[in-house]
Write a protein that holds these residues in place. Structure first.
Motif, mmCIF file in Angstrom:
data_model
loop_
_atom_site.group_PDB
_atom_site.id
_atom_site.type_symbol
_atom_site.label_atom_id
_atom_site.label_comp_id
_atom_site.label_asym_id
_atom_site.label_seq_id
_atom_site.Cartn_x
_atom_site.Cartn_y
_atom_site.Cartn_z
ATOM 1 N N GLY A 1 0.838 -1.212 0.000
ATOM 2 C CA GLY A 1 0.000 0.000 0.000
ATOM 3 C C GLY A 1 0.865 1.252 0.000
ATOM 4 N N TYR A 2 1.910 1.269 0.820
ATOM 5 C CA TYR A 2 2.811 2.430 0.865
ATOM 6 C C TYR A 2 3.518 2.611 -0.486
ATOM 7 N N VAL A 3 3.925 1.493 -1.068
ATOM 8 C CA VAL A 3 4.660 1.572 -2.346
ATOM 9 C C VAL A 3 3.734 2.112 -3.437
ATOM 10 N N LYS A 4 2.478 1.721 -3.379
ATOM 11 C CA LYS A 4 1.505 2.216 -4.351
ATOM 12 C C LYS A 4 1.411 3.750 -4.255
ATOM 13 N N ASP A 5 1.398 4.254 -3.041
ATOM 14 C CA ASP A 5 1.330 5.701 -2.848
ATOM 15 C C ASP A 5 2.601 6.382 -3.373
ATOM 16 N N ILE A 6 3.741 5.753 -3.133
ATOM 17 C CA ILE A 6 5.007 6.321 -3.628
ATOM 18 C C ILE A 6 4.975 6.374 -5.161
ATOM 19 N N GLY B 1 -1.675 -2.464 -11.127
ATOM 20 C CA GLY B 1 -2.492 -1.436 -11.768
ATOM 21 C C GLY B 1 -1.785 -0.090 -11.836
ATOM 22 N N SER B 2 -0.749 0.101 -11.000
ATOM 23 C CA SER B 2 -0.006 1.372 -11.004
ATOM 24 C C SER B 2 1.183 1.337 -11.945
ATOM 25 N N ALA B 3 1.399 0.216 -12.620
ATOM 26 C CA ALA B 3 2.618 0.050 -13.426
ATOM 27 C C ALA B 3 2.441 0.582 -14.841
ATOM 28 N N ASP B 4 3.469 1.275 -15.346
ATOM 29 C CA ASP B 4 3.526 1.527 -16.792
ATOM 30 C C ASP B 4 3.994 0.238 -17.461
#
Ligand code: PXL
Length: 276
Positions: free
Chosen positions: A90-95, A135-138
């Motif tokens: 979760g923290y990494v997603k925010d970063i 889902g956050s990945a290019d």
């Protein structure tokens, strides 16, 4: 190529040639300023060593991020690998969503499994959280085992192009813009990588070295990110990373004492030449 600042988030395995001890020198060799956020500190990696120590750094992450935000520090690329806990994801997603420059490239290696199995530290809850991060990945950079866990597909040792196509289509539903799938071989003596961009698959096939090495996923992902940030196309970067990884494995073969990793340092000069 302009001078770029990259952040990589993964563990420090003090011994074992994987994660940050691989990513930092490879990205530096590729000419990048490389900043790190250690996800955990282990005495060794977990694949073959017994009784390793593990210090989870999840709770340090929000304060480190806050400090960077105060200094308005931003990154041209963020590359994530082996993480320390489900909560940490979760923290990494925010970063990923807040710490990049406007043109930041986000590369997610869902380093959690190989050869049909999850690594010892991980479970189904971790896989579910990792799906969110994808889902956050290019660019998502899984091996076939990781892809199967993320796409809820059965893992097969032997498969055809249709199986790989379905796997990539399901995986893309998680939201990553592009996918680089590693370890794809349609013949026993061959392996390669599939680059999936805008619904199109392109395959780079090369010889399979019969004895693989631990940590080659991290070598591959680091070289791929370094090449990409040197303005190579996704396919060129995938090819350079594959050729470099093969060279590392060849340079390690035949040394039975070196069972825990690949001698990636011995081929850094080749990687730099490939970027020219
Ligand atoms: O290379 C993947 C990796 C990274 N970090 C740790 C590992 C592994 C693979 O087993 O154990 C701690």
């Amino acid at each position: 190529m302009s001078y770029k600042k990259i952040l990589t988030i993964q563990d420090i395995s003090c011994v074992g040639q994987c994660s940050l001890t691989v990513a930092l020198p490879i990205l530096s060799a590729c000419g990048m300023e490389t900043c790190i956020l250690p996800s955990a500190i282990l005495s060794t990696h977990t694949a073959g060593f017994q009784d390793f120590t593990f210090r989870d750094l999840t709770d340090d992450m929000p304060n480190i991020q806050k400090h960077w935000q105060k200094g308005n520090i931003k990154f041209s690329a963020i590359y994530t690998g082996y993480l320390g806990s489900t909560k940490q994801i979760g923290y990494v997603k925010d970063i990923l969503s807040t710490m990049g420059t406007s043109d930041c490239v986000r590369v997610v290696d869902p380093a959690m499994a190989d050869n049909g199995k999850l690594y010892p530290a991980f479970d189904g809850e971790y896989v579910e959280a990792m799906k969110e991060l994808c889902g956050s990945a290019d660019i998502l950079l899984p091996n076939i085992t990781e892809a199967c866990f993320l796409a809820d597909m059965e893992y097969h040792e032997v498969y055809d192009e249709t199986y790989i196509k379905v796997l990539l289509e399901k995986l893309s539903l998680l939201g990553a813009k592009s996918i680089v799938l590693t370890g794809v071989g349609y013949a026993p003596e061959k392996t390669g990588v599939v680059v999936y961009e805008n619904g199109e698959m392109r395959y780079y096939e090369h010889d399979k070295i019969s004895k693989g090495c631990h940590g080659t996923g991290d070598i591959y992902a680091s070289a791929f990110t370094g090449a990409l940030m040197n303005d190579k196309s996704m396919f060129e970067a995938a090819k350079i990373a594959a050729d470099y990884t093969v060279k590392c494995i060849i340079n390690t073969q035949g040394d039975a004492d070196h069972w825990y990793g690949a001698k990636f340092e011995t081929a850094l000069r080749d990687l730099i030449d490939m970027l020219d």
